[in-house]
Motif scaffolding. Structure first.
Motif, PDB file in Angstrom:
ATOM      1  N   GLN A   1      39.659  18.307  -9.774  1.00 24.50           N
ATOM      2  CA  GLN A   1      39.316  19.142 -10.900  1.00 24.50           C
ATOM      3  C   GLN A   1      38.063  18.338 -11.839  1.00 24.50           C
ATOM      4  OE1 GLN A   1      43.031  18.676 -12.974  1.00 24.50           O
ATOM      5  NE2 GLN A   1      43.801  20.778 -12.351  1.00 24.50           N
TER       6      GLN A   1
ATOM      7  N   SER B   1      41.685  25.719 -15.194  1.00 23.63           N
ATOM      8  CA  SER B   1      40.444  25.741 -15.819  1.00 23.63           C
ATOM      9  C   SER B   1      40.820  25.838 -17.456  1.00 23.63           C
ATOM     10  CB  SER B   1      39.703  26.588 -15.464  1.00 23.63           C
ATOM     11  OG  SER B   1      40.109  28.206 -15.909  1.00 23.63           O
TER      12      SER B   1
ATOM     13  N   TYR C   1      36.531  19.070 -17.741  1.00 22.05           N
ATOM     14  CA  TYR C   1      37.896  19.945 -18.136  1.00 22.05           C
ATOM     15  C   TYR C   1      39.094  19.106 -18.428  1.00 22.05           C
ATOM     16  CZ  TYR C   1      42.090  22.276 -16.739  1.00 22.05           C
ATOM     17  OH  TYR C   1      43.653  22.720 -16.449  1.00 22.05           O
TER      18      TYR C   1
END
Length: 211
Positions: free
Chosen positions: A6, A189, A10
């Motif tokens: 990831q 997200s 974020y």
């Protein structure tokens, strides 16, 4: 099974929001906890305010998840000592329908139906064991449901609100639940988190699959 990495930005924003939201929520929970404490002094509800259970978190880390207690004291022991009840529990996606669960108190049914029982998880969020949005943390017995995809499932922090919950919660059983949770892992997200958050709010007000 490869694990999706990831974005660092974020993750930073997600953690910052988790801290801010959980601090505010925990302040507002002080009077709620006081009311529940008073109710838990009487009758079948008598017992501690909070209930904690071992769950599996990110990278297989074991932690205690907190809830307002909705069951009688010694509920887990009662489940383990009743083979038929435990079998039904497993076959029903590691849950029991509230009208068939002898462990849940009358007040506990209200807490579950309204999802109020889940609110102490803001403490887990503040600690960093959980995030506001993510796959629901599971007990160790449930890991087998994910098979060779378990490391992928545990590659992200579990959440108080998840895509599975937003899609129907306890109405959706394994193995479909696995697919929904892993869909989140693949698509996590900030914008998807916002979408999952509002879908969960709608599901809470509809009491969709809440037990």
């Amino acid at each position: 099974m490869s694990v999706r990495k990831q974005n660092k930005a974020y993750l930073f924003v997600k953690r910052l929001l988790d801290i801010v939201i959980s601090v505010i929520a925990l302040i507002f929970l002080i009077p709620v906890t006081l009311v529940i404490f008073i109710i838990d002094r009487f009758g079948d509800n008598k017992g501690p305010v909070f209930y904690k259970q071992k769950r599996v978190g990110k990278d297989h880390k074991i932690f205690y998840m907190y809830k307002y207690r909705s069951m009688i004291v010694g509920a887990e022991k009662r489940l383990e000592e009743d083979p038929q009840l435990y079998q039904k529990y497993v076959e029903n996606g590691y849950k029991l329908p509230p009208d068939e669960d002898p462990r849940i108190t009358k007040f506990g049914r209200f807490l579950r139906k309204s999802s109020i029982d889940e609110l102490p998880q803001f403490f887990n969020i503040l600690k960093g064991d959980m995030s506001l949005i993510g796959p629901r943390p599971i007990v160790e017995d449930e890991l087998k449901e994910y098979g060779d995809r378990v490391d992928k499932f545990l590659s992200v922090k579990p959440g108080a609100m998840g895509y599975w919950q937003a899609s129907g919660r306890s109405n959706i059983m394994y193995p479909e639940r696995c697919d929904l949770e892993l869909y989140y892992v693949d698509h996590a997200s900030l914008w998807f988190d916002i979408k999952v958050f509002f879908k969960n709010i709608v599901a809470i007000f509809k009491a969709d699959g809440a037990f």
